[in-house]
Design an enzyme around this catalytic site. Sequence first.
Site, PDB file in Angstrom:
ATOM      1  N   SER A 174       0.634  -1.163   0.016  1.00 45.84           N
ATOM      2  CA  SER A 174      -0.047   0.175   0.302  1.00 45.84           C
ATOM      3  C   SER A 174       0.574   1.466   0.105  1.00 45.84           C
ATOM      4  CB  SER A 174      -0.975   0.283   0.932  1.00 45.84           C
ATOM      5  OG  SER A 174      -1.160   1.282   1.500  1.00 45.84           O
ATOM      6  N   ASN A 236      -1.420  -4.600  -5.492  1.00 49.31           N
ATOM      7  CA  ASN A 236      -1.929  -2.946  -5.658  1.00 49.31           C
ATOM      8  C   ASN A 236      -2.497  -2.154  -6.728  1.00 49.31           C
ATOM      9  OD1 ASN A 236      -3.186  -1.996  -2.820  1.00 49.31           O
ATOM     10  ND2 ASN A 236      -1.744  -3.363  -2.043  1.00 49.31           N
TER      11      ASN A 236
HETATM   12  C1  LIG Z   1     -10.282   2.525  -1.510  1.00 45.18           C
HETATM   13  C2  LIG Z   1     -10.129   1.568  -1.812  1.00 45.18           C
HETATM   14  C3  LIG Z   1      -9.347   0.816  -0.426  1.00 45.18           C
HETATM   15  C4  LIG Z   1      -8.224   0.326  -1.371  1.00 45.18           C
HETATM   16  N1  LIG Z   1      -8.568  -0.675   0.553  1.00 45.18           N
HETATM   17  C5  LIG Z   1      -6.612  -2.167   0.084  1.00 45.18           C
HETATM   18  C6  LIG Z   1      -6.510  -2.472   1.530  1.00 45.18           C
HETATM   19  O1  LIG Z   1      -6.989  -2.149   2.882  1.00 45.18           O
HETATM   20  N2  LIG Z   1      -5.777  -3.136   1.373  1.00 45.18           N
HETATM   21  C7  LIG Z   1      -5.367  -4.063   0.358  1.00 45.18           C
HETATM   22  O2  LIG Z   1      -4.342  -4.505   0.231  1.00 45.18           O
HETATM   23  N3  LIG Z   1      -5.493  -2.957  -1.109  1.00 45.18           N
HETATM   24  C8  LIG Z   1      -6.528  -2.504  -1.026  1.00 45.18           C
HETATM   25  N4  LIG Z   1      -6.950  -1.419  -1.826  1.00 45.18           N
HETATM   26  C9  LIG Z   1      -6.240  -2.167  -3.438  1.00 45.18           C
HETATM   27  C10 LIG Z   1      -7.318  -3.112  -4.262  1.00 45.18           C
HETATM   28  O3  LIG Z   1      -7.479  -4.204  -3.223  1.00 45.18           O
HETATM   29  C11 LIG Z   1      -6.457  -3.977  -5.090  1.00 45.18           C
HETATM   30  O4  LIG Z   1      -5.404  -3.954  -5.356  1.00 45.18           O
HETATM   31  C12 LIG Z   1      -7.130  -2.732  -6.230  1.00 45.18           C
HETATM   32  O5  LIG Z   1      -7.105  -1.423  -6.481  1.00 45.18           O
HETATM   33  C13 LIG Z   1      -6.426  -2.702  -8.198  1.00 45.18           C
HETATM   34  O6  LIG Z   1      -7.922  -3.616  -8.239  1.00 45.18           O
HETATM   35  P1  LIG Z   1      -8.736  -2.998  -9.013  1.00 45.18           P
HETATM   36  O7  LIG Z   1      -8.283  -1.887  -9.992  1.00 45.18           O
HETATM   37  O8  LIG Z   1      -9.856  -4.114  -9.293  1.00 45.18           O
HETATM   38  O9  LIG Z   1     -10.124  -2.249  -8.501  1.00 45.18           O
HETATM   39  C14 LIG Z   1      -7.690  -0.985  -2.265  1.00 45.18           C
HETATM   40  C15 LIG Z   1      -8.647  -0.072  -2.980  1.00 45.18           C
HETATM   41  C16 LIG Z   1      -8.792   1.269  -3.516  1.00 45.18           C
HETATM   42  C17 LIG Z   1      -9.754   1.840  -4.560  1.00 45.18           C
END
Ligand SMILES: Cc1cc2nc3c(=O)[nH]c(=O)nc-3n(C[C@H](O)[C@H](O)[C@H](O)COP(=O)(O)O)c2cc1C
Length: 345
Positions: A174, A236
Amino acid sequence: MFYQLLKPLLFSLSPEKAHELILQVAHLSPALGRLSGTPHSERLKLRIGACEWKSPIGLAAGLDKNAEALDFFAAQGFGALECGTVTLKPQLGNARPRIFRYPQESSLRNAMGFPNAGMLEIARHLEAFDSELPIGVNLGKNKDSSPEESIDELSVMCATLEDDADYFVVNVSSPNTPGLRALQEKSYLTELFQELKATTKKDLYLKIAPDLEEAKVIELSNLACELKLTGLIATNTTIMPERGLGGISGLLLKQKAKKIRKLILEQQLPIELIGVGGITDFQDVKDFWFDGGKVLQIYTAYVYQGPQLLKMMQQQMITFLDQKGISSLDVFFKNDLKNRKQILS
Ligand SMILES: Cc1cc2nc3c(=O)[nH]c(=O)nc-3n(C[C@H](O)[C@H](O)[C@H](O)COP(=O)(O)O)c2cc1C
């Protein structure tokens, strides 16, 4: 349909208010999850590590950080659910606003900094959840902990949550916890995972950032293999400083994340890869399968498209199997990669 009516209301609220509202409704009314959800199909089950996913599309970490609406999300049709990031002690996270929308680009920016209710509260929620769906718990360090302290923290969390989790994910990717990404280092990760391996029998994954150099991605893939982890989760969110603090997800992340996943799969190592980052439609799923991957997670596309996305993907997966005369995804994945590519072409 249901989500298309709700979406204008949700998008008139700030992203975090909308998120909180959805979680409250989802917590209070799991039945709504069933009404708008898609029942699992036996034909889409897949084994990953020790877990049997009910479909190849899981819920990514961060949407249900505190595991407070798992019944709702289970009924939506996800094949597995990942809660967290959880930290040992509760923490508030960064100042608001800390989630930003880019609707034109179907993307989000997250600068939350692991706000969560802490391990004990999440343990309570997990104990109350009774389902055959695999549950992953994504673990992070508290903001003020040193790298040495973080090893103890994650180990305590694994020990405490052992009976309620099916897999654990170490999140050092993160961009919102100062110094966290620097922990994607071989010596630290070796010490950490040796400790976790001695603590838990559950599957262990490392979630990596999309902003790593190629050589680093290869190094971490080999390390995951050496340490006998179940696998990696890639990726991530990505940093785009011109947009502001935090990490970008969704379409703006797609190509970067895809490249990292391809690179990992090209190594052909005996580890699993859970793909995440910019997955928006069935074509993305097929592209991942073509590169050698199996299961994926989504976050941002679900925010923009709602439960319809899961319904559509499921229908398209079933149609794909029907057209190819294959009984199940399990049977499809029994083919070697060369044959799978031919079937997908
Ligand atoms: C608002 C938000 C909060 C997130 N919180 C976390 C988290 O707490 N831990 C984590 O490993 N990834 C977190 N992510 C990342 C997602 O798990 C994922 O890896 C990332 O958004 C890419 O996938 P996507 O394009 O489908 O959103 C977060 C993403 C968003 C948008």
